[in-house]
Design a protein around this motif. Structure first.
Motif, PDB file in Angstrom:
ATOM      1  N   GLY A  74      -0.204  -3.186 -11.794  1.00  0.00           N
ATOM      2  CA  GLY A  74      -0.031  -4.113 -10.687  1.00  0.00           C
ATOM      3  C   GLY A  74      -0.757  -3.654  -9.443  1.00  0.00           C
ATOM      4  N   THR A  75      -0.427  -4.287  -8.336  1.00  0.00           N
ATOM      5  CA  THR A  75      -1.074  -4.016  -7.057  1.00  0.00           C
ATOM      6  C   THR A  75      -0.022  -3.629  -6.034  1.00  0.00           C
ATOM      7  N   GLU A  76      -0.338  -2.589  -5.256  1.00  0.00           N
ATOM      8  CA  GLU A  76       0.540  -2.141  -4.177  1.00  0.00           C
ATOM      9  C   GLU A  76      -0.271  -2.053  -2.889  1.00  0.00           C
ATOM     10  N   VAL A  77       0.355  -2.366  -1.783  1.00  0.00           N
ATOM     11  CA  VAL A  77      -0.255  -2.196  -0.468  1.00  0.00           C
ATOM     12  C   VAL A  77       0.401  -0.990   0.186  1.00  0.00           C
ATOM     13  N   LEU A  78      -0.411  -0.011   0.534  1.00  0.00           N
ATOM     14  CA  LEU A  78       0.069   1.203   1.185  1.00  0.00           C
ATOM     15  C   LEU A  78      -0.317   1.169   2.657  1.00  0.00           C
ATOM     16  N   ARG A  79       0.620   1.602   3.489  1.00  0.00           N
ATOM     17  CA  ARG A  79       0.388   1.674   4.927  1.00  0.00           C
ATOM     18  C   ARG A  79       0.541   3.112   5.392  1.00  0.00           C
ATOM     19  N   ALA A  80       0.363   3.357   6.675  1.00  0.00           N
ATOM     20  CA  ALA A  80       0.386   4.716   7.223  1.00  0.00           C
ATOM     21  C   ALA A  80       1.575   5.513   6.697  1.00  0.00           C
TER      22      ALA A  80
END
Length: 111
Positions: A74-80
């Motif tokens: 799948g797809t994950e969005v990573l932030r700071a």
């Protein structure tokens, strides 16, 4: 002790990385290391890597911005301050879909 100043960290040019600037902080041409190397990638808006795997595990830590990581799972969005680990042989694509640069710390074992 080996100190690498970010402003003088050696740049490297991995295949299939687009609109990115990659530097090594430790290991390889940045200095001696027994177990791993560290790098920082700055990915410009629209920058990406191709969907591919490597034989060693990878650890990513987002230092700033927003990074989209795509795998077969799948797809994950990573932030700071978010991080992820990719297993040996696990294919991934990195994408900066935002309008600002994303900065990512990479840690990998020496191969």
């Amino acid at each position: 002790m080996n100190v690498t100043r970010f402003d003088s960290a050696p740049e490297y040019f991995p295949e299939n990385h687009f609109l990115m600037r990659c530097v090594r902080l430790q290991g390889h041409e940045a200095g001696e290391s027994d177990a791993l190397w560290l790098g920082v990638s700055t990915i410009r808006p629209g920058g990406y890597t191709s969907f591919s795997a490597s034989a060693v595990e990878k650890h990513y830590v987002v230092l700033s911005g927003e990074l989209t990581v795509e795998t077969d799972a799948g797809t994950e969005v990573l932030r700071a301050n978010d991080s992820c680990r990719l297993a040996p042989g696990e294919a991934r694509a990195l994408r900066n879909l935002s309008s600002t640069a994303v900065t990512v710390l990479l840690a990998m074992p020496l191969s």
